[in-house]
Design a protein around this motif. Structure first.
Motif, PDB file in Angstrom:
ATOM      1  N   GLY A   1       0.582   3.885  -3.009  1.00 57.84           N
ATOM      2  CA  GLY A   1       0.190   5.241  -2.673  1.00 57.84           C
ATOM      3  C   GLY A   1       1.259   6.260  -2.983  1.00 57.84           C
ATOM      4  N   THR A   2       2.501   5.944  -2.632  1.00 57.07           N
ATOM      5  CA  THR A   2       3.601   6.877  -2.870  1.00 57.07           C
ATOM      6  C   THR A   2       3.796   7.142  -4.353  1.00 57.07           C
TER       7      THR A   2
ATOM      8  N   THR B   1       1.848   6.527  -7.083  1.00 61.13           N
ATOM      9  CA  THR B   1       0.731   7.131  -7.829  1.00 61.13           C
ATOM     10  C   THR B   1       0.525   8.584  -7.425  1.00 61.13           C
ATOM     11  N   ARG B   2       0.674   8.882  -6.132  1.00 53.15           N
ATOM     12  CA  ARG B   2       0.497  10.266  -5.678  1.00 53.15           C
ATOM     13  C   ARG B   2       1.613  11.160  -6.202  1.00 53.15           C
TER      14      ARG B   2
ATOM     15  N   ASP C   1       0.819  -1.206   0.000  1.00 56.66           N
ATOM     16  CA  ASP C   1       0.000   0.000   0.000  1.00 56.66           C
ATOM     17  C   ASP C   1       0.858   1.263   0.000  1.00 56.66           C
ATOM     18  N   VAL C   2       2.028   1.179   0.621  1.00 56.81           N
ATOM     19  CA  VAL C   2       2.943   2.326   0.643  1.00 56.81           C
ATOM     20  C   VAL C   2       3.518   2.569  -0.754  1.00 56.81           C
TER      21      VAL C   2
ATOM     22  N   SER D   1       1.395   0.742 -10.048  1.00 61.00           N
ATOM     23  CA  SER D   1       1.626   2.178  -9.878  1.00 61.00           C
ATOM     24  C   SER D   1       2.273   2.785 -11.115  1.00 61.00           C
TER      25      SER D   1
END
Length: 319
Positions: free
Chosen positions: A89-90, A92-93, A85-86, A149
């Motif tokens: 999230g990292t 894609t953000r 998840d990290v 990602s």
């Protein structure tokens, strides 16, 4: 000469990209959470340390730099090196933050790094492509957070290209297994093995389907891409790799040992042919990689690899 804003400029690939673009005569603004020691920074490079995930930070830095182009490299770069998840999230953000900020500022050319892993090789449930060599038309089938990602980073570029039309030019590229200059000298690769070890034991390169690229060739590719972006379709994605495979034997012989069911598919990968095609970059951009492991690997290390292969090291297979 252009002013180029590079994220992730302190990373394994980023250092060579920053140096190569600076050597080509560009003004470079390198942004990363970690700084390169000042004595190692190429002349003419401005270095900023920042967290691009902080609200408004990407917009602030890009707005202040007023670049002619943005190259987004910053990411968690190794699959499974952090919780899934990290990583998702990292990465894609970061991609959305940088691409959207560059678009809002009106930067004319925006490029993001993707990865060959979007194709899904190495999937525990099994994977076979429709054909070899793999190219940009091979279906993407990501099976982990890192690969997904990177596919989303490509789709982010395509989304903005669709929205902006021809006003801003976008592109994505998939660099193969990156080899930095110090790794030709014997430093460990990102997987912890030296290049001599990877050549001596095909099992070490097999998970990446024996792909690789010299980081300096990536810098050359990006320099040429920025020059040609106005002349090619908007939102294109390119594979960027070496012209050969990271192997001492033809992939037609090696691939079936590590990719079950690939005998017929890999039959055409004779000689030094790689599994990944760079024909699109060659045809649309006129780009050609200059470096191979045969020309760049230190002679002593090359001899070491040959000795290990002769001694039987190349026959080893691991999961």
């Amino acid at each position: 000469m252009s002013r180029i804003f590079v994220t992730g400029g302190s990373g394994r690939l980023g250092r060579s990209v920053v140096a190569g673009l600076a050597q080509a005569g560009h003004e470079v603004v390198s942004v990363d959470r970690d700084a390169v020691p000042a004595e190692l920074l190429p002349a003419g490079v401005v270095q900023e340390t920042a967290d691009l995930l902080a609200p408004g930070e990407a917009l602030r830095l890009i707005g202040a730099a007023k670049p002619d182009a943005v190259i987004h490299l910053a990411a968690i770069a190794v699959p499974f090196s952090a919780p899934e998840d990290v990583i998702f999230g990292t990465n894609t953000r970061l991609a959305f933050a940088v691409i959207s900020a560059a678009t809002e500022v009106g930067v004319p050319k925006i490029v993001t790094a993707s990865s060959p892993t979007v194709l899904g090789y190495g999937c525990p449930a099994g994977w076979l492509p429709p054909s070899f060599p793999l190219d940009e038309r091979t279906p993407a089938k990501p099976w982990n957070a890192y690969a997904l990602s990177k596919l989303i980073a490509e789709q982010t570029v395509q989304m903005f290209a669709a929205a902006q039309g021809e006003r801003i030019r976008y592109a994505a590229f998939r660099p193969c297994f990156v080899i930095s200059p110090e790794e030709w000298e014997g430093a460990p690769t990102q997987q912890g093995h030296t290049l001599a070890e990877r050549l001596a034991d095909p099992a070490l390169s097999a998970p990446a389907l024996f792909n690789y690229v010299d980081a300096r060739d990536v810098a050359d590719f990006l320099d040429l891409l920025l020059q040609k972006m106005e002349d090619i379709p908007n939102g294109e994605t390119f594979f960027v790799g070496a012209a050969d495979a990271l192997a001492t034997a033809p992939l037609a012989e090696l691939m079936p040992k590590f990719l079950p069911g690939s005998e017929a598919l890999s039959a055409a990968l004779t000689g030094t042919s790689p599994a990944f095609s760079i024909a699109k970059a060659q045809e649309l951009l006129g780009w050609q990689p200059k470096r191979t492991w045969r020309t760049e690997l230190k002679p002593t290390l090359n001899d070491e690899a040959s000795t290990l292969v002769t001694a039987g090291g190349g026959a080893k297979e691991t999961s």
